[in-house]
Design an enzyme around this catalytic site. Sequence first.
Site, mmCIF file in Angstrom:
data_model
loop_
_atom_site.group_PDB
_atom_site.id
_atom_site.type_symbol
_atom_site.label_atom_id
_atom_site.label_comp_id
_atom_site.label_asym_id
_atom_site.label_seq_id
_atom_site.Cartn_x
_atom_site.Cartn_y
_atom_site.Cartn_z
ATOM 1 N N TYR A 1 -2.038 -1.863 -8.506
ATOM 2 C CA TYR A 1 -0.809 -1.774 -7.707
ATOM 3 C C TYR A 1 -1.067 -2.260 -6.277
ATOM 4 C CZ TYR A 1 3.084 0.280 -5.115
ATOM 5 O OH TYR A 1 4.164 0.475 -4.289
ATOM 6 N N SER B 1 3.958 -2.765 0.241
ATOM 7 C CA SER B 1 3.537 -1.372 0.382
ATOM 8 C C SER B 1 2.329 -1.328 1.308
ATOM 9 C CB SER B 1 3.149 -0.776 -0.972
ATOM 10 O OG SER B 1 2.509 0.484 -0.807
#
Length: 273
Positions: A158, A145
Amino acid sequence: MTQTHTHTHGAALVTGASAGIGATYADRLAKRGHDLILVARDAARLEELATRLRAETGVNVEVFRADLTDPADLTGLEDRLAQDSTIDLVVNNAGAALFGGFLEHGPEQIENLIRLNVVAVTRLANAAAKAFNARSRGTLINVGSVVGLLPEYRSVVYGATKAFVLYLTQGLNEEIGGAGVTFQVVLPGATRTEIWERSGRDPSTLDPDRTMDVDELVDAALAGLDKGELVTIPSLPDPADWDAFQATRLKMAPNLSKAHPAVRYGVRVPVDT
Protein backbone atom coordinates in the site's frame (compact mmCIF):
# COMPACT_ATOMS: atom_id res chain seq x y z
CA MET A 1 -35.12 23.59 -1.11
CA THR A 2 -33.18 23.49 -4.36
CA GLN A 3 -30.55 26.15 -4.84
CA THR A 4 -29.92 27.34 -8.36
CA HIS A 5 -26.31 27.92 -9.36
CA THR A 6 -24.89 29.78 -12.30
CA HIS A 7 -22.35 27.25 -13.51
CA THR A 8 -19.04 29.02 -13.85
CA HIS A 9 -17.15 25.74 -13.48
CA GLY A 10 -16.91 22.77 -15.76
CA ALA A 11 -17.80 19.27 -14.71
CA ALA A 12 -15.84 17.38 -12.06
CA LEU A 13 -15.28 13.64 -12.37
CA VAL A 14 -14.72 11.90 -9.03
CA THR A 15 -13.65 8.26 -8.72
CA GLY A 16 -14.38 6.23 -5.63
CA ALA A 17 -17.30 8.56 -5.11
CA SER A 18 -19.74 6.25 -3.31
CA ALA A 19 -18.30 6.83 0.18
CA GLY A 20 -15.54 8.41 2.24
CA ILE A 21 -13.16 10.90 0.68
CA GLY A 22 -14.71 10.62 -2.79
CA ALA A 23 -18.26 11.24 -1.60
CA THR A 24 -17.09 14.22 0.44
CA TYR A 25 -15.28 15.69 -2.57
CA ALA A 26 -18.49 15.25 -4.55
CA ASP A 27 -20.44 17.16 -1.90
CA ARG A 28 -17.95 20.03 -1.73
CA LEU A 29 -17.52 20.34 -5.49
CA ALA A 30 -21.28 20.36 -6.04
CA LYS A 31 -21.54 23.18 -3.50
CA ARG A 32 -18.85 25.05 -5.46
CA GLY A 33 -21.06 24.80 -8.55
CA HIS A 34 -19.48 21.93 -10.45
CA ASP A 35 -21.65 19.49 -12.34
CA LEU A 36 -20.56 15.99 -11.36
CA ILE A 37 -19.75 12.62 -12.87
CA LEU A 38 -19.61 10.15 -9.98
CA VAL A 39 -17.66 6.94 -10.55
CA ALA A 40 -17.66 3.81 -8.36
CA ARG A 41 -18.68 0.16 -8.39
CA ASP A 42 -21.78 0.59 -6.22
CA ALA A 43 -24.38 2.16 -8.50
CA ALA A 44 -27.10 2.19 -5.81
CA ARG A 45 -24.99 4.25 -3.42
CA LEU A 46 -23.96 6.57 -6.24
CA GLU A 47 -27.61 7.14 -7.16
CA GLU A 48 -28.46 7.92 -3.55
CA LEU A 49 -25.66 10.49 -3.35
CA ALA A 50 -26.55 11.93 -6.76
CA THR A 51 -30.20 12.40 -5.75
CA ARG A 52 -29.20 14.26 -2.59
CA LEU A 53 -26.70 16.52 -4.33
CA ARG A 54 -29.11 17.42 -7.13
CA ALA A 55 -31.74 18.39 -4.55
CA GLU A 56 -29.35 20.33 -2.32
CA THR A 57 -27.32 22.17 -4.94
CA GLY A 58 -29.13 22.12 -8.26
CA VAL A 59 -26.10 20.88 -10.19
CA ASN A 60 -26.30 18.14 -12.77
CA VAL A 61 -25.04 14.82 -11.40
CA GLU A 62 -24.37 11.77 -13.56
CA VAL A 63 -23.68 8.29 -12.21
CA PHE A 64 -21.00 6.31 -14.05
CA ARG A 65 -20.79 2.79 -12.65
CA ALA A 66 -17.31 1.32 -13.15
CA ASP A 67 -14.98 -1.19 -11.54
CA LEU A 68 -11.59 0.33 -12.23
CA THR A 69 -9.88 -3.05 -11.94
CA ASP A 70 -11.96 -4.23 -14.92
CA PRO A 71 -10.16 -3.40 -18.20
CA ALA A 72 -13.37 -2.73 -20.13
CA ASP A 73 -14.74 -0.37 -17.45
CA LEU A 74 -11.41 1.45 -17.23
CA THR A 75 -11.27 1.88 -20.99
CA GLY A 76 -14.81 3.24 -21.00
CA LEU A 77 -13.89 5.89 -18.44
CA GLU A 78 -10.73 6.81 -20.36
CA ASP A 79 -12.87 7.29 -23.47
CA ARG A 80 -15.22 9.56 -21.54
CA LEU A 81 -12.29 11.71 -20.35
CA ALA A 82 -10.96 11.94 -23.89
CA GLN A 83 -14.28 12.90 -25.46
CA ASP A 84 -16.08 15.07 -22.89
CA SER A 85 -14.72 18.61 -23.12
CA THR A 86 -16.96 19.79 -20.25
CA ILE A 87 -14.77 17.94 -17.72
CA ASP A 88 -12.17 20.31 -16.27
CA LEU A 89 -11.50 18.66 -12.90
CA VAL A 90 -10.70 15.04 -12.07
CA VAL A 91 -10.38 13.68 -8.54
CA ASN A 92 -8.41 10.46 -8.93
CA ASN A 93 -9.46 9.06 -5.57
CA ALA A 94 -10.48 5.41 -5.97
CA GLY A 95 -8.16 3.14 -4.04
CA ALA A 96 -7.88 0.42 -1.45
CA ALA A 97 -5.57 -0.54 1.40
CA LEU A 98 -3.93 -3.82 2.33
CA PHE A 99 -3.09 -4.28 5.98
CA GLY A 100 -1.04 -6.99 7.58
CA GLY A 101 2.53 -8.07 6.88
CA PHE A 102 3.95 -8.46 3.39
CA LEU A 103 4.61 -12.15 3.97
CA GLU A 104 0.92 -12.67 4.69
CA HIS A 105 -0.25 -11.32 1.33
CA GLY A 106 -1.00 -13.57 -1.61
CA PRO A 107 -0.07 -12.70 -5.19
CA GLU A 108 -3.68 -12.00 -6.19
CA GLN A 109 -4.16 -9.58 -3.29
CA ILE A 110 -1.00 -7.73 -4.26
CA GLU A 111 -1.89 -7.60 -7.94
CA ASN A 112 -5.44 -6.40 -7.30
CA LEU A 113 -4.18 -3.57 -5.10
CA ILE A 114 -1.64 -2.48 -7.71
CA ARG A 115 -4.26 -2.69 -10.44
CA LEU A 116 -6.49 -0.22 -8.57
CA ASN A 117 -3.97 2.03 -6.80
CA VAL A 118 -1.37 2.24 -9.58
CA VAL A 119 -2.61 1.03 -12.97
CA ALA A 120 -6.07 2.64 -12.87
CA VAL A 121 -4.77 5.85 -11.27
CA THR A 122 -2.04 6.16 -13.90
CA ARG A 123 -4.24 5.41 -16.87
CA LEU A 124 -6.88 7.90 -15.75
CA ALA A 125 -4.19 10.49 -15.07
CA ASN A 126 -2.87 9.87 -18.59
CA ALA A 127 -6.31 10.30 -20.16
CA ALA A 128 -7.05 13.43 -18.13
CA ALA A 129 -3.64 15.00 -18.73
CA LYS A 130 -3.91 14.48 -22.49
CA ALA A 131 -7.37 16.06 -22.58
CA PHE A 132 -6.43 18.97 -20.32
CA ASN A 133 -3.15 19.66 -22.09
CA ALA A 134 -4.88 19.79 -25.46
CA ARG A 135 -7.31 22.41 -24.12
CA SER A 136 -4.78 24.22 -21.90
CA ARG A 137 -7.30 23.89 -19.08
CA GLY A 138 -7.97 21.46 -16.29
CA THR A 139 -7.11 20.26 -12.80
CA LEU A 140 -6.08 16.77 -11.76
CA ILE A 141 -6.16 15.86 -8.06
CA ASN A 142 -4.53 12.56 -7.11
CA VAL A 143 -5.21 11.18 -3.64
CA GLY A 144 -2.10 9.60 -2.12
CA SER A 145 -1.20 8.99 1.52
CA VAL A 146 1.44 9.99 4.04
CA VAL A 147 2.21 6.27 4.25
CA GLY A 148 4.03 6.70 0.93
CA LEU A 149 6.59 8.84 2.77
CA LEU A 150 7.07 6.45 5.68
CA PRO A 151 8.35 2.92 5.10
CA GLU A 152 8.58 2.78 8.89
CA TYR A 153 4.80 2.27 8.92
CA ARG A 154 5.45 -1.18 7.41
CA SER A 155 2.57 -1.05 4.97
CA VAL A 156 4.77 -2.37 2.19
CA VAL A 157 2.56 -2.67 -0.88
CA TYR A 158 0.00 0.00 0.00
CA GLY A 159 2.73 2.47 0.94
CA ALA A 160 4.62 1.73 -2.26
CA THR A 161 1.51 2.41 -4.36
CA LYS A 162 1.05 5.74 -2.61
CA ALA A 163 4.72 6.68 -3.06
CA PHE A 164 4.07 6.04 -6.76
CA VAL A 165 1.11 8.44 -6.74
CA LEU A 166 3.27 11.20 -5.22
CA TYR A 167 6.00 10.75 -7.84
CA LEU A 168 3.42 10.51 -10.63
CA THR A 169 1.91 13.85 -9.68
CA GLN A 170 5.24 15.62 -9.20
CA GLY A 171 6.48 14.25 -12.51
CA LEU A 172 3.34 15.35 -14.34
CA ASN A 173 3.71 18.82 -12.91
CA GLU A 174 7.33 18.98 -14.10
CA GLU A 175 6.35 17.86 -17.58
CA ILE A 176 3.12 19.71 -18.32
CA GLY A 177 2.15 21.76 -15.25
CA GLY A 178 1.29 25.40 -15.84
CA ALA A 179 -0.26 26.98 -18.93
CA GLY A 180 -3.72 26.28 -17.56
CA VAL A 181 -3.15 22.70 -16.35
CA THR A 182 -2.97 22.25 -12.57
CA PHE A 183 -1.90 19.23 -10.54
CA GLN A 184 -2.27 18.43 -6.86
CA VAL A 185 -1.50 15.37 -4.78
CA VAL A 186 -3.21 15.10 -1.41
CA LEU A 187 -1.48 13.05 1.29
CA PRO A 188 -3.96 12.21 4.04
CA GLY A 189 -2.96 10.60 7.28
CA ALA A 190 -5.37 8.22 8.97
CA THR A 191 -8.90 9.32 8.06
CA ARG A 192 -12.29 8.10 9.29
CA THR A 193 -13.66 6.29 6.22
CA GLU A 194 -14.83 2.81 5.28
CA ILE A 195 -11.35 1.86 4.03
CA TRP A 196 -10.55 0.43 7.46
CA GLU A 197 -13.44 -2.03 7.58
CA ARG A 198 -12.95 -3.00 3.93
CA SER A 199 -9.32 -3.81 4.63
CA GLY A 200 -10.07 -5.86 7.73
CA ARG A 201 -9.05 -3.30 10.35
CA ASP A 202 -11.32 -2.43 13.27
CA PRO A 203 -11.70 1.39 13.15
CA SER A 204 -12.20 1.49 16.92
CA THR A 205 -8.51 0.61 17.29
CA LEU A 206 -7.47 3.90 15.65
CA ASP A 207 -5.94 6.62 17.80
CA PRO A 208 -8.55 9.43 17.88
CA ASP A 209 -5.79 12.02 18.28
CA ARG A 210 -4.18 10.88 15.02
CA THR A 211 -7.26 10.20 12.88
CA MET A 212 -8.87 13.03 10.90
CA ASP A 213 -12.55 13.52 10.14
CA VAL A 214 -13.16 13.12 6.40
CA ASP A 215 -14.97 16.46 6.12
CA GLU A 216 -12.02 18.32 7.62
CA LEU A 217 -9.63 16.42 5.37
CA VAL A 218 -11.39 17.34 2.13
CA ASP A 219 -11.95 20.95 3.20
CA ALA A 220 -8.22 21.27 3.93
CA ALA A 221 -7.32 19.58 0.64
CA LEU A 222 -9.48 22.02 -1.33
CA ALA A 223 -8.00 24.93 0.61
CA GLY A 224 -4.58 23.64 -0.43
CA LEU A 225 -5.74 23.51 -4.04
CA ASP A 226 -6.98 27.09 -3.80
CA LYS A 227 -3.55 28.10 -2.44
CA GLY A 228 -1.86 26.52 -5.44
CA GLU A 229 -0.14 23.72 -3.51
CA LEU A 230 1.27 20.86 -5.55
CA VAL A 231 1.59 18.65 -2.47
CA THR A 232 -1.01 19.04 0.28
CA ILE A 233 -0.51 17.33 3.65
CA PRO A 234 -3.56 18.44 5.63
CA SER A 235 -2.20 17.64 9.09
CA LEU A 236 1.29 19.16 8.60
CA PRO A 237 1.46 22.38 10.71
CA ASP A 238 4.53 23.98 9.13
CA PRO A 239 4.97 23.83 5.34
CA ALA A 240 8.63 24.77 5.88
CA ASP A 241 9.19 21.16 6.98
CA TRP A 242 8.12 19.93 3.53
CA ASP A 243 10.21 22.64 1.85
CA ALA A 244 13.26 21.52 3.86
CA PHE A 245 12.62 17.90 2.85
CA GLN A 246 12.49 18.94 -0.80
CA ALA A 247 15.61 21.10 -0.48
CA THR A 248 17.57 18.20 1.03
CA ARG A 249 16.47 15.91 -1.78
CA LEU A 250 17.44 18.41 -4.46
CA LYS A 251 20.80 19.04 -2.81
CA MET A 252 21.69 15.43 -3.63
CA ALA A 253 20.60 15.77 -7.26
CA PRO A 254 23.97 16.80 -8.80
CA ASN A 255 25.63 13.75 -7.23
CA LEU A 256 23.06 11.08 -8.04
CA SER A 257 24.41 10.25 -11.48
CA LYS A 258 28.14 10.53 -12.22
CA ALA A 259 30.73 8.85 -14.37
CA HIS A 260 32.46 7.13 -11.43
CA PRO A 261 31.53 5.81 -7.98
CA ALA A 262 32.08 7.98 -4.93
CA VAL A 263 35.59 7.76 -3.46
CA ARG A 264 34.13 6.23 -0.27
CA TYR A 265 33.55 2.91 -2.06
CA GLY A 266 37.24 2.48 -2.85
CA VAL A 267 36.61 1.48 -6.44
CA ARG A 268 39.65 1.86 -8.66
CA VAL A 269 38.94 4.48 -11.30
CA PRO A 270 40.90 4.45 -14.58
CA VAL A 271 43.24 7.40 -14.93
CA ASP A 272 43.31 9.16 -18.28
CA THR A 273 46.80 9.15 -19.79
